[in-house]
Scaffold this motif. Structure first.
Motif, PDB file in Angstrom:
ATOM      1  N   VAL A 184       0.837  -1.202   0.000  1.00  0.00           N
ATOM      2  CA  VAL A 184       0.000   0.000   0.000  1.00  0.00           C
ATOM      3  C   VAL A 184       0.871   1.252   0.000  1.00  0.00           C
ATOM      4  O   VAL A 184       0.661   2.176  -0.789  1.00  0.00           O
ATOM      5  CB  VAL A 184      -0.965   0.009   1.216  1.00  0.00           C
ATOM      6  CG1 VAL A 184      -1.580   1.391   1.427  1.00  0.00           C
ATOM      7  CG2 VAL A 184      -2.059  -1.025   1.034  1.00  0.00           C
ATOM      8  N   GLU A 185       1.850   1.294   0.885  1.00  0.00           N
ATOM      9  CA  GLU A 185       2.697   2.490   1.004  1.00  0.00           C
ATOM     10  C   GLU A 185       3.540   2.703  -0.252  1.00  0.00           C
ATOM     11  O   GLU A 185       3.682   3.833  -0.726  1.00  0.00           O
ATOM     12  CB  GLU A 185       3.597   2.404   2.237  1.00  0.00           C
ATOM     13  CG  GLU A 185       2.845   2.391   3.553  1.00  0.00           C
ATOM     14  CD  GLU A 185       2.208   3.726   3.926  1.00  0.00           C
ATOM     15  OE1 GLU A 185       2.323   4.720   3.162  1.00  0.00           O
ATOM     16  OE2 GLU A 185       1.586   3.782   5.002  1.00  0.00           O
ATOM     17  N   MET A 186       4.090   1.637  -0.814  1.00  0.00           N
ATOM     18  CA  MET A 186       4.884   1.775  -2.027  1.00  0.00           C
ATOM     19  C   MET A 186       3.984   2.142  -3.217  1.00  0.00           C
ATOM     20  O   MET A 186       4.369   2.931  -4.071  1.00  0.00           O
ATOM     21  CB  MET A 186       5.665   0.490  -2.321  1.00  0.00           C
ATOM     22  CG  MET A 186       6.746   0.163  -1.293  1.00  0.00           C
ATOM     23  SD  MET A 186       8.091   1.369  -1.234  1.00  0.00           S
ATOM     24  CE  MET A 186       7.554   2.488   0.048  1.00  0.00           C
ATOM     25  N   GLY A 187       2.788   1.564  -3.239  1.00  0.00           N
ATOM     26  CA  GLY A 187       1.832   1.915  -4.289  1.00  0.00           C
ATOM     27  C   GLY A 187       1.421   3.379  -4.200  1.00  0.00           C
ATOM     28  O   GLY A 187       1.336   4.075  -5.222  1.00  0.00           O
ATOM     29  N   LYS A 188       1.161   3.851  -2.973  1.00  0.00           N
ATOM     30  CA  LYS A 188       0.818   5.275  -2.792  1.00  0.00           C
ATOM     31  C   LYS A 188       1.946   6.166  -3.280  1.00  0.00           C
ATOM     32  O   LYS A 188       1.723   7.144  -3.989  1.00  0.00           O
ATOM     33  CB  LYS A 188       0.547   5.571  -1.306  1.00  0.00           C
ATOM     34  CG  LYS A 188      -0.854   5.287  -0.878  1.00  0.00           C
ATOM     35  CD  LYS A 188      -1.244   5.744   0.511  1.00  0.00           C
ATOM     36  CE  LYS A 188      -0.203   6.103   1.495  1.00  0.00           C
ATOM     37  NZ  LYS A 188      -0.696   6.256   2.876  1.00  0.00           N
ATOM     38  N   LYS A 189       3.163   5.811  -2.907  1.00  0.00           N
ATOM     39  CA  LYS A 189       4.322   6.620  -3.302  1.00  0.00           C
ATOM     40  C   LYS A 189       4.471   6.629  -4.827  1.00  0.00           C
ATOM     41  O   LYS A 189       4.697   7.680  -5.429  1.00  0.00           O
ATOM     42  CB  LYS A 189       5.577   6.046  -2.646  1.00  0.00           C
ATOM     43  CG  LYS A 189       6.791   6.939  -2.791  1.00  0.00           C
ATOM     44  CD  LYS A 189       8.006   6.312  -2.137  1.00  0.00           C
ATOM     45  CE  LYS A 189       8.015   6.685  -0.665  1.00  0.00           C
ATOM     46  NZ  LYS A 189       9.282   6.350  -0.002  1.00  0.00           N
TER      47      LYS A 189
END
Length: 196
Positions: A184-189
């Motif tokens: 999720v965090e890498m996708g958001k970034k």
């Protein structure tokens, strides 16, 4: 939008409340599939072989209301789980940023996600065991079967009975939720950088 300061102390009430709200909403949506799954998982030695057979029997015996049996049980598990899951994740990320500032961001997301999943299940497990029992039975009411089942487990097996299966659940929770939050965090970034 305004960039969030990663070193600022997060609002810890909001993620716990939003997690609880998310759990309540998802409980209602997921309930029919949870009931069918619970009943399907305990089928042994009879003519029903699939979730379709379970669904047909449910419709025959209790009609549409059978899909919502044990809604109190589902709410009791999912509200606390998601509150601790999302709230715990935010708290852990902040704690690692504050106390281990040299930790790479990706490792923080991974460890915080895994630990948040474990915390969530540790809190939710005493609610999950009676939920599963209630939803796997054929005589469960829409509301009202959960608390008697909870009390029965405590009476017969003690508080430890509510934690039956916690070990394997925690072993699964860490890698599954570590990967989830890292993704999720890498996708958001990635999408924040590419699209907005």
């Amino acid at each position: 939008g305004k960039e969030r300061d990663p070193t600022a102390r997060p609002d810890l009430v909001r993620p716990f409340f939003m997690g609880w709200f998310t759990g309540m909403a998802s409980a209602v949506v997921l309930l029919p599939s949870e009931v069918i799954k619970a009943k399907t998982q305990v089928i042994v030695g009879n003519n029903m072989t699939s979730s379709t057979d379970v669904y047909k029997r449910m419709m025959r015996e209790q009609g549409v209301r059978s899909l919502f049996c044990g809604i109190d049980a589902q709410l009791m598990r999912d509200g606390p789980f998601y509150a601790v899951f999302f709230g715990g994740y935010e708290l852990l990320c902040y704690s690692f940023r504050t106390h281990v500032p040299s930790m790479p961001e990706e490792l923080n997301f991974f460890i915080s996600g895994g630990l948040a999943g474990m915390l969530g299940w540790t809190v939710a497990m005493p609610f999950d065991v009676p939920k599963t029992n209630v939803q796997s039975r054929w005589d469960t009411k829409v509301v009202g079967s959960y608390f008697p089942e909870f009390a029965r487990i405590v009476r017969e097996r003690g508080i430890r009975g509510l934690y039956h299966g916690l070990g394997p659940t925690l072993l699964r929770a860490f890698p599954a939720n570590a990967a989830l939050f890292l993704g999720v965090e890498m996708g958001k970034k990635f999408f924040d950088g590419m699209l907005w």
